[in-house]
Enzyme design. Structure first.
Site, PDB file in Angstrom:
ATOM      1  N   ILE A 275     -17.546  -3.386-119.609  1.00 35.57           N
ATOM      2  CA  ILE A 275     -17.125  -3.042-120.965  1.00 35.57           C
ATOM      3  C   ILE A 275     -17.921  -1.850-121.480  1.00 35.57           C
ATOM      4  O   ILE A 275     -19.100  -1.676-121.131  1.00 35.57           O
ATOM      5  CB  ILE A 275     -17.275  -4.256-121.911  1.00 35.57           C
ATOM      6  CG1 ILE A 275     -16.517  -4.022-123.217  1.00 35.57           C
ATOM      7  CG2 ILE A 275     -18.744  -4.594-122.168  1.00 35.57           C
ATOM      8  CD1 ILE A 275     -16.346  -5.291-124.051  1.00 35.57           C
ATOM      9  N   CYS A 276     -17.255  -1.017-122.290  1.00 38.29           N
ATOM     10  CA  CYS A 276     -17.904   0.136-122.912  1.00 38.29           C
ATOM     11  C   CYS A 276     -17.472   0.183-124.364  1.00 38.29           C
ATOM     12  O   CYS A 276     -17.004  -0.809-124.920  1.00 38.29           O
ATOM     13  CB  CYS A 276     -17.560   1.423-122.169  1.00 38.29           C
ATOM     14  SG  CYS A 276     -15.793   1.827-122.195  1.00 38.29           S
ATOM     15  N   ALA A 277     -17.609   1.331-125.004  1.00 41.57           N
ATOM     16  CA  ALA A 277     -17.276   1.429-126.426  1.00 41.57           C
ATOM     17  C   ALA A 277     -15.769   1.410-126.671  1.00 41.57           C
ATOM     18  O   ALA A 277     -15.277   0.683-127.539  1.00 41.57           O
ATOM     19  CB  ALA A 277     -17.893   2.684-127.032  1.00 41.57           C
TER      20      ALA A 277
ATOM     21  N   GLY B 138     -13.245   1.795-123.795  1.00 41.02           N
ATOM     22  CA  GLY B 138     -12.432   1.455-122.640  1.00 41.02           C
ATOM     23  C   GLY B 138     -12.267   2.541-121.611  1.00 41.02           C
ATOM     24  O   GLY B 138     -11.529   2.355-120.632  1.00 41.02           O
TER      25      GLY B 138
ATOM     26  N   MET C  63     -15.353  -2.308-126.736  1.00 43.74           N
ATOM     27  CA  MET C  63     -15.859  -3.030-127.892  1.00 43.74           C
ATOM     28  C   MET C  63     -15.029  -2.773-129.142  1.00 43.74           C
ATOM     29  O   MET C  63     -14.980  -3.617-130.037  1.00 43.74           O
ATOM     30  CB  MET C  63     -17.322  -2.648-128.143  1.00 43.74           C
ATOM     31  CG  MET C  63     -18.288  -3.193-127.104  1.00 43.74           C
ATOM     32  SD  MET C  63     -18.354  -5.016-127.019  1.00 43.74           S
ATOM     33  CE  MET C  63     -19.077  -5.416-128.612  1.00 43.74           C
TER      34      MET C  63
END
Length: 376
Positions: free
Chosen positions: A72-74, A76, A101
């Site tokens: 997961i990142c900020a 996608g 997120m």
């Protein structure tokens, strides 16, 4: 072979069902420490994307082969690149979380709380990524929504699936940590939008004031939503008693904490109201009422079924914020244990008043970060 994707809805199911996965968060360490997906069943690894741009050699030994790995990142994008590198290294259990997120912050997980009289139903919408809790009462083709988030279509579509038309939208107070969906839902459905008048003196739109002891009936099955003036988090904070079974406390009382009185800069003025509501008004109510707050702060507040609820009597025995008999000690506890203000809280308040109208992307940025409505 390519990496697989995981929607935030699927990720939420893994949280609620206590699945054992590794969550690889590739955001910066300070962002990860401030706010992340929370689950007792997850294992975690934080490695910033910029440290992996030239390869994933540094984390290969930390990646299990016997359980799923969700990256997961900020937003996608970075997660896709890291997931692809891991697949190239021979791992076949890798998922990239779609939307990152930002999408996680917007996901609502509906949980049925119980049946009401004459066939009515009560649902809680758990915003796992933000700690927001909202509610829908469905009865005889009508629906009432309490403390809706800005994801208006989620509620409208859910009501339609239940064969109900949204008739009422209510906010327990003027929210400062997230953008209310109440006005948007009312505009789209023609529902009546209720606000406590003492919180609505500066709003720039039409609303219907909700008064102390006023009753609103949902459906012909006579499920009463009774208003109870309960200031302290804001001057106008109002609780709702539903079907003589449930107490919707807004941001006044949570399961493991109590509300903060400072989000309008009035901590010293409102802490007395907060104490009076918690220690006097609520004391007069039945201990069997089930408390349904508008937020939760700790993953331990989630029950096994994914809901957040507890009897009022239990909270009077176990919630630390309800155990301080001395008034001055209570005042000190509240005013000296305030966490940082929610992100963009003043701008959120202005938006909920109708004084500002940010675009969608700005709204998303305004809401980034954890729930901070409680005294810690």
């Amino acid at each position: 072979m390519s990496f697989k994707t995981l929607t935030v809805d699927e990720l939420a199911k893994k949280v609620v069902n206590q699945k054992d996965i590794l969550l690889l968060d590739v955001r910066k360490e300070e962002d990860y420490q401030d706010w992340k997906v929370e689950s007792d069943s997850f294992n975690y690894l934080n490695k910033p994307y910029f440290d992996l741009m030239d390869g994933v050699e540094s984390i290969k030994d930390d990646i299990p082969e016997d359980k799923d790995v969700a990256v997961i990142c900020a937003k996608g994008n970075s997660s896709k690149m890291v997931a692809e590198q891991l697949v190239d290294e021979g791992f076949d259990n890798i998922y990239s979380v779609e939307g990152g997120m930002r999408a996680w912050s917007e996901h609502l997980e509906p949980v049925k709380l119980g049946d009401l009289e004459d066939g009515g139903e009560l649902y809680q919408f758990v915003r796992l990524g933000k700690g927001c809790l909202s509610y829908m009462i469905v009865s005889d083709g009508e629906a009432a929504i309490i403390d809706a988030t800005r994801m208006a279509d989620t509620y409208i579509n859910f009501a339609e699936e239940k064969g109900a038309k949204v008739k009422y939208v209510l906010d327990t107070h003027l929210h400062a940590d997230h953008i209310s969906g109440g006005r948007a839902i009312a505009d789209k459905t023609g529902a009546t939008y209720y606000l406590p008048p003492k919180d609505a003196e500066e709003v720039q739109f039409e609303y219907t004031p909700i008064q102390d002891q006023e009753e609103i009936t949902v459906g012909s099955s006579k499920i009463d939503v009774q208003a109870l003036y309960s200031p302290g988090h804001t001057l106008g904070s109002t609780s709702f008693i539903v079907d003589d079974q449930y107490l919707m406390t807004g941001d006044i009382l949570f399961i493991q904490s109590i509300g903060r009185p400072d989000l309008a800069g009035k901590a010293d003025d409102w802490v007395g109201d907060l104490r009076e509501t918690l220690y006097e008004r609520y004391k007069e109510l039945s201990n069997d009422l089930i408390v349904l707050p508008a937020h939760y702060s700790f993953k331990e507040e989630l029950n096994e079924d994914g809901s957040v609820q507890e009897k009022l009597g239990v909270l009077f025995e176990q919630n630390d914020g309800l155990q301080v008999e001395d008034e001055q000690e209570f005042r000190k506890m509240v005013t000296e244990n305030l966490p940082p203000q929610p992100n963009s809280h003043e701008k959120v308040r202005m938006t909920n008043m109708g004084k500002e109208t940010p675009e969608l992307e700005e709204k998303r940025e305004m809401e980034i970060g954890p729930n901070r409505c409680a005294v810690k």
